[in-house]
Scaffold this motif. Structure first.
Motif, PDB file in Angstrom:
ATOM      1  N   ARG A  37      43.261 -10.172  -1.690  1.00  0.00           N
ATOM      2  CA  ARG A  37      43.818 -11.145  -2.629  1.00  0.00           C
ATOM      3  C   ARG A  37      42.649 -11.854  -3.307  1.00  0.00           C
ATOM      4  NH1 ARG A  37      45.746 -16.717   0.444  1.00  0.00           N
ATOM      5  NH2 ARG A  37      43.790 -17.085   1.571  1.00  0.00           N
ATOM      6  N   TYR A  38      42.919 -12.337  -4.524  1.00  0.00           N
ATOM      7  CA  TYR A  38      41.925 -13.165  -5.214  1.00  0.00           C
ATOM      8  C   TYR A  38      42.680 -14.183  -6.052  1.00  0.00           C
ATOM      9  CZ  TYR A  38      42.495 -10.988  -9.826  1.00  0.00           C
ATOM     10  OH  TYR A  38      42.985 -10.563 -11.024  1.00  0.00           O
ATOM     11  N   SER A  39      42.013 -15.240  -6.441  1.00  0.00           N
ATOM     12  CA  SER A  39      42.711 -16.361  -7.076  1.00  0.00           C
ATOM     13  C   SER A  39      42.582 -16.354  -8.589  1.00  0.00           C
ATOM     14  CB  SER A  39      42.174 -17.691  -6.536  1.00  0.00           C
ATOM     15  OG  SER A  39      40.800 -17.826  -6.820  1.00  0.00           O
ATOM     16  N   LEU A  40      43.698 -16.691  -9.222  1.00  0.00           N
ATOM     17  CA  LEU A  40      43.757 -16.948 -10.654  1.00  0.00           C
ATOM     18  C   LEU A  40      43.891 -18.450 -10.861  1.00  0.00           C
ATOM     19  CD1 LEU A  40      46.413 -14.257 -11.708  1.00  0.00           C
ATOM     20  CD2 LEU A  40      43.936 -14.044 -11.823  1.00  0.00           C
ATOM     21  N   ARG A  41      43.549 -18.939 -12.037  1.00  0.00           N
ATOM     22  CA  ARG A  41      43.728 -20.345 -12.382  1.00  0.00           C
ATOM     23  C   ARG A  41      44.695 -20.446 -13.543  1.00  0.00           C
ATOM     24  NH1 ARG A  41      41.213 -20.183  -8.350  1.00  0.00           N
ATOM     25  NH2 ARG A  41      39.370 -21.396  -7.725  1.00  0.00           N
ATOM     26  N   GLN A  42      45.691 -21.322 -13.405  1.00  0.00           N
ATOM     27  CA  GLN A  42      46.672 -21.527 -14.471  1.00  0.00           C
ATOM     28  C   GLN A  42      46.597 -22.961 -14.980  1.00  0.00           C
ATOM     29  OE1 GLN A  42      50.927 -20.036 -14.459  1.00  0.00           O
ATOM     30  NE2 GLN A  42      51.348 -22.214 -14.182  1.00  0.00           N
ATOM     31  N   THR A  43      46.480 -23.092 -16.301  1.00  0.00           N
ATOM     32  CA  THR A  43      46.441 -24.398 -16.948  1.00  0.00           C
ATOM     33  C   THR A  43      47.507 -24.438 -18.033  1.00  0.00           C
ATOM     34  OG1 THR A  43      44.043 -24.454 -16.606  1.00  0.00           O
ATOM     35  CG2 THR A  43      44.980 -26.079 -18.128  1.00  0.00           C
ATOM     36  N   THR A  44      48.388 -25.432 -17.945  1.00  0.00           N
ATOM     37  CA  THR A  44      49.449 -25.570 -18.952  1.00  0.00           C
ATOM     38  C   THR A  44      48.907 -26.360 -20.145  1.00  0.00           C
ATOM     39  OG1 THR A  44      51.129 -25.583 -17.218  1.00  0.00           O
ATOM     40  CG2 THR A  44      51.808 -26.336 -19.393  1.00  0.00           C
ATOM     41  N   ILE A  45      49.081 -25.789 -21.331  1.00  0.00           N
ATOM     42  CA  ILE A  45      48.609 -26.465 -22.536  1.00  0.00           C
ATOM     43  C   ILE A  45      49.747 -26.529 -23.558  1.00  0.00           C
ATOM     44  CG2 ILE A  45      46.282 -25.573 -22.165  1.00  0.00           C
ATOM     45  CD1 ILE A  45      46.757 -23.732 -24.601  1.00  0.00           C
ATOM     46  N   GLU A  46      49.565 -27.379 -24.544  1.00  0.00           N
ATOM     47  CA  GLU A  46      50.503 -27.454 -25.666  1.00  0.00           C
ATOM     48  C   GLU A  46      49.737 -27.146 -26.945  1.00  0.00           C
ATOM     49  OE1 GLU A  46      53.748 -30.609 -26.251  1.00  0.00           O
ATOM     50  OE2 GLU A  46      52.191 -31.234 -27.692  1.00  0.00           O
ATOM     51  N   VAL A  47      50.240 -26.206 -27.708  1.00  0.00           N
ATOM     52  CA  VAL A  47      49.618 -25.871 -28.994  1.00  0.00           C
ATOM     53  C   VAL A  47      50.552 -26.299 -30.120  1.00  0.00           C
ATOM     54  CG1 VAL A  47      48.314 -23.928 -28.066  1.00  0.00           C
ATOM     55  CG2 VAL A  47      50.586 -23.532 -29.005  1.00  0.00           C
ATOM     56  N   ASN A  48      49.967 -26.712 -31.233  1.00  0.00           N
ATOM     57  CA  ASN A  48      50.740 -27.018 -32.436  1.00  0.00           C
ATOM     58  C   ASN A  48      50.602 -25.860 -33.406  1.00  0.00           C
ATOM     59  OD1 ASN A  48      51.905 -29.630 -31.988  1.00  0.00           O
ATOM     60  ND2 ASN A  48      49.815 -30.431 -31.995  1.00  0.00           N
ATOM     61  N   ILE A  49      51.748 -25.439 -33.933  1.00  0.00           N
ATOM     62  CA  ILE A  49      51.778 -24.253 -34.790  1.00  0.00           C
ATOM     63  C   ILE A  49      52.324 -24.628 -36.164  1.00  0.00           C
ATOM     64  CG2 ILE A  49      52.746 -21.939 -35.102  1.00  0.00           C
ATOM     65  CD1 ILE A  49      52.953 -21.835 -32.023  1.00  0.00           C
ATOM     66  N   LYS A  50      51.618 -24.170 -37.158  1.00  0.00           N
ATOM     67  CA  LYS A  50      52.022 -24.411 -38.540  1.00  0.00           C
ATOM     68  C   LYS A  50      52.307 -23.059 -39.180  1.00  0.00           C
ATOM     69  CE  LYS A  50      50.425 -27.072 -42.565  1.00  0.00           C
ATOM     70  NZ  LYS A  50      49.283 -27.868 -43.097  1.00  0.00           N
ATOM     71  N   GLU A  51      53.510 -22.928 -39.754  1.00  0.00           N
ATOM     72  CA  GLU A  51      53.851 -21.676 -40.418  1.00  0.00           C
ATOM     73  C   GLU A  51      54.688 -21.952 -41.660  1.00  0.00           C
ATOM     74  OE1 GLU A  51      56.542 -19.030 -38.351  1.00  0.00           O
ATOM     75  OE2 GLU A  51      57.154 -20.654 -37.014  1.00  0.00           O
ATOM     76  N   PRO A  52      54.720 -21.022 -42.597  1.00  0.00           N
ATOM     77  CA  PRO A  52      55.416 -21.263 -43.857  1.00  0.00           C
ATOM     78  C   PRO A  52      56.901 -20.929 -43.787  1.00  0.00           C
ATOM     79  CG  PRO A  52      54.316 -19.141 -43.923  1.00  0.00           C
ATOM     80  CD  PRO A  52      53.993 -19.754 -42.589  1.00  0.00           C
ATOM     81  N   ILE A 200      49.660 -20.413 -38.072  1.00  0.00           N
ATOM     82  CA  ILE A 200      48.368 -20.843 -37.533  1.00  0.00           C
ATOM     83  C   ILE A 200      48.548 -21.824 -36.378  1.00  0.00           C
ATOM     84  CG2 ILE A 200      46.156 -21.915 -38.110  1.00  0.00           C
ATOM     85  CD1 ILE A 200      46.640 -19.357 -39.645  1.00  0.00           C
ATOM     86  N   VAL A 201      47.771 -21.612 -35.301  1.00  0.00           N
ATOM     87  CA  VAL A 201      47.652 -22.625 -34.254  1.00  0.00           C
ATOM     88  C   VAL A 201      46.635 -23.651 -34.759  1.00  0.00           C
ATOM     89  CG1 VAL A 201      46.868 -23.103 -31.916  1.00  0.00           C
ATOM     90  CG2 VAL A 201      48.268 -21.080 -32.368  1.00  0.00           C
ATOM     91  N   THR A 202      47.103 -24.886 -34.968  1.00  0.00           N
ATOM     92  CA  THR A 202      46.241 -25.890 -35.608  1.00  0.00           C
ATOM     93  C   THR A 202      45.530 -26.797 -34.612  1.00  0.00           C
ATOM     94  OG1 THR A 202      48.132 -27.397 -35.825  1.00  0.00           O
ATOM     95  CG2 THR A 202      47.681 -25.909 -37.680  1.00  0.00           C
ATOM     96  N   SER A 203      46.048 -26.907 -33.384  1.00  0.00           N
ATOM     97  CA  SER A 203      45.414 -27.768 -32.376  1.00  0.00           C
ATOM     98  C   SER A 203      45.993 -27.439 -31.004  1.00  0.00           C
ATOM     99  CB  SER A 203      45.654 -29.252 -32.703  1.00  0.00           C
ATOM    100  OG  SER A 203      47.044 -29.559 -32.651  1.00  0.00           O
ATOM    101  N   TYR A 204      45.358 -27.976 -29.968  1.00  0.00           N
ATOM    102  CA  TYR A 204      45.893 -27.792 -28.621  1.00  0.00           C
ATOM    103  C   TYR A 204      45.444 -28.951 -27.740  1.00  0.00           C
ATOM    104  CZ  TYR A 204      41.465 -26.562 -26.346  1.00  0.00           C
ATOM    105  OH  TYR A 204      40.204 -26.603 -25.820  1.00  0.00           O
TER     106      TYR A 204
END
Length: 613
Positions: A37-52, A200-204
């Motif tokens: 076994r080996y370890s993964l790291r999970q980080t929850t993020i929020e991205v802002n998306i701009k689309e037309p 486009i992902v504009t920020s996170y």
């Protein structure tokens, strides 16, 4: 005598995998297999998306007026021109200003961003948030994104980190630049950052602290007898993880990890196994030839020099070249030749003309060569000119009919035609001096089917292994030329299902038209059955093809030819393939016309057959 599987350091729950690996590739021997076994790291993020979005009629008028009118109008002036209440115009301009399409000043002025969107027939929408999970995998040395969270699973296995230092440090998520996040999201196939669609992902921002999750992996130590090479494979289930496998092999080559510690297999054991395996492989080959020789000796007193069906006949000197030519000329589907050396004395214009004649009939030709254990150690390698001439031989449809492959580490000299005739012995098929003088050589001509099949399986397995290696190199380097070469080898071996499986697993749909051309040749030579399950599988992939694909035209032509080839002899089978779902894809991709029906589509090929009669 080498160790039995039960005596090797192989975890109980990996024994079936080991049996499968060795069954699929008899030249491979698994020396050890262990789970970690080996370890993964999970980080929850929020991205802002701009689309037309598409602009409405009034928005179009407002933007167009601001661009084309000189000077640009005010809201009241534009309302007067359009004969509308100014409230409608002002509401629309307020919306467009909130989307950064219009500037805050009066008269109405379009921003550079607004002008760019207008040229695409759209306006930007307000950014919206999406939650994602960033998965940091130090073993694969990459970050991926996914919508769902990893599941918490208890895994009672040794920690790989206790045996080696996984120091492939990946930067903390919060420290990454926006551009790095955007690229990783794109690579994760989430369709959230698609610049060509102006999405486009504009920020996170990071939402939660990083969590640790465990993943199960399997480590295999494998000896490749033809290559005389030890490899280390890391697998997730049946999937080979290329990057971790290559990394561990590099560490092992540098002496930074111990297989004794990792898998409880010592260097002495590996060397002992290696010598035993190589000796056994050579013994198996010699035993097969001895069996053939003994049958020839028994038959020699009962038959003349000509071939008796189902027998073994010994040929000498001048009879050999005549038999070689006759056997090649009789080929209907497939020719396999293994000759340690290949030279221009044999591969002359007469021989190339013969091969071209076979190619014109749709015959696949596989040529294997090499006697050294490593290609770079060959004392008499095939010349580039000779190889180029062989590879230049094409079928009427433009496929490379002759595949020339270095397989190496073998002094066997064999020819197998249509899995029905086997020539083997001391004659160098593609490298004798060309003088046809007697040199005391002998060859056995075998038509006992089970012996021919045994010889065929041995050689076909070597070519299949090489095709798989070429495919893996093609994937690693995204080299379509190597990928096509693999497809040709699988096609020559009648392994179109393996070829399609690899295309499907790697999602390399742009080479699907090549696969269609390969199976088309198989259908015409009756080497592939019309009811092969591969056709249904291949048709199911059409839903993944966009009408914008550069390869669409060749895909359309390929499917028309394949369905036509099936319909000519098996109209019911062809019609069965065109289910409602498949027909919908045929229409969407313009493989068939909207005015067509499945019956009419099939009938054009069956009618053509009747007319040609």
């Amino acid at each position: 005598m080498f160790l039995a599987s039960s005596a090797k350091p192989i975890d109980d729950n990996l024994k079936n995998f080991v049996d499968e690996i060795e069954a699929q590739s008899p030249s491979l021997s698994v020396l050890a297999a262990r789970q970690f076994r080996y370890s993964l790291r999970q980080t929850t993020i929020e991205v802002n998306i701009k689309e037309p979005r598409q602009f409405n009629v009034l928005e179009e008028f407002v933007i167009r007026a601001a661009i084309e009118f000189q000077p640009p109008p005010t809201e009241d002036e534009l309302a007067s021109v359009l004969g509308l209440d100014s409230v409608f115009i002002k509401t629309t301009t307020a919306t467009l200003r909130s989307l950064q399409t219009l500037s805050e000043t009066s008269p109405i002025t379009v921003t550079s961003e607004g002008r760019s969107f207008y040229e695409k027939g759209s306006v930007p929408q307000p950014p919206y948030p999406v939650q994602l999970n960033a998965i940091t995998d130090p073993l694969s040395d990459k970050i991926t994104f996914q919508a769902e969270s990893l599941s918490e699973t208890a895994i009672n296995l040794p920690d790989l980190a206790d045996f080696l230092t996984i120091d492939r440090a990946i930067a903390d998520i919060s420290s990454l630049q926006l551009e790095e996040i955007q690229k990783s999201i794109q690579a994760s196939d989430l369709a959230l950052h698609v610049p060509e669609e102006r999405k486009i992902v504009t920020s996170y921002k990071v939402l939660n602290p990083t969590q640790k999750f465990w993943r199960k992996i399997s480590l295999f130590v494998i000896f490749d007898a033809p290559e005389d090479k030890l490899t280390i494979q890391i697998r997730n289930g049946k999937q080979i993880l290329e990057s971790p496998s290559n990394w561990l092999e590099a560490l092992h080559a540098q002496g930074k990890i111990s297989l004794q510690a990792l898998c409880k297999v010592s260097t002495e054991t590996i060397n002992f196994e290696r010598e035993a395996i190589l000796k056994q492989k050579n013994t198996e080959i010699e035993a097969r030839f001895e069996n053939i020789r003994q049958k020839a000796l028994k038959a020699g007193k009962k038959v003349d020099k000509s071939l008796v069906i189902g027998e073994v006949v010994q040929l000498r000197d001048g009879q050999i070249s005549q038999a070689f030519s006759e056997v090649l000329n009789s080929a209907k589907n497939q020719v396999i030749i293994y000759s340690p050396w290949v030279n221009q004395a044999v591969v002359d214009e007469k021989f190339l003309t013969l091969l071209q004649k076979l190619a014109n009939r749709g015959v696949w030709i596989l040529i294997g060569h090499g006697i050294a254990r490593r290609q770079e150690d060959e004392e008499k390698p095939i010349s580039p000119e000779v190889e180029k001439k062989l590879r230049a031989i094409k079928t009427p449809d433009g496929l490379s009919s002759v595949q020339v492959l270095w397989l190496g580490d073998s002094h066997i000299k064999e020819v197998i035609v249509d899995r029905e005739i086997h020539l083997c012995g001391s004659h160098n098929w593609l490298s004798y001096r060309g003088d046809y003088l007697p040199r005391g050589e002998s060859v056995y001509k075998v038509t006992i089917l089970h012996q021919v099949q045994e010889a065929y399986e041995f050689l076909a397995n070597r070519f299949q292994n090489q095709a798989q290696k070429l495919w893996q190199n093609a994937l690693n380097n995204r080299d379509s030329k190597l990928a096509v070469e693999s497809l040709y080898i699988w096609g020559a071996l009648g392994m179109e299902d393996i070829a399609l499986k690899n295309i499907q697993q790697s999602n390399w749909l742009e080479i699907l038209p090549v696969w269609l051309n390969v199976v088309l040749q198989g259908l015409r030579s009756k080497n592939i059955q019309a009811d092969s399950e591969s056709f249904e599988t291949a048709l199911s992939l059409l839903s993944q093809v966009s009408i914008e694909e550069a390869f669409l035209e060749s895909l359309q032509e390929g499917w028309r030819k394949v369905v036509g080839a099936i319909a000519i002899n098996n109209p019911k089978t062809a019609l069965k393939l065109l289910s409602d779902e498949v027909w919908a894809q045929f229409l969407r991709l313009n493989i068939a016309q909207n005015s067509d029906s499945p019956d009419n589509f099939i009938s054009q090929y069956t009618l053509s057959k009747k007319i040609n009669r």
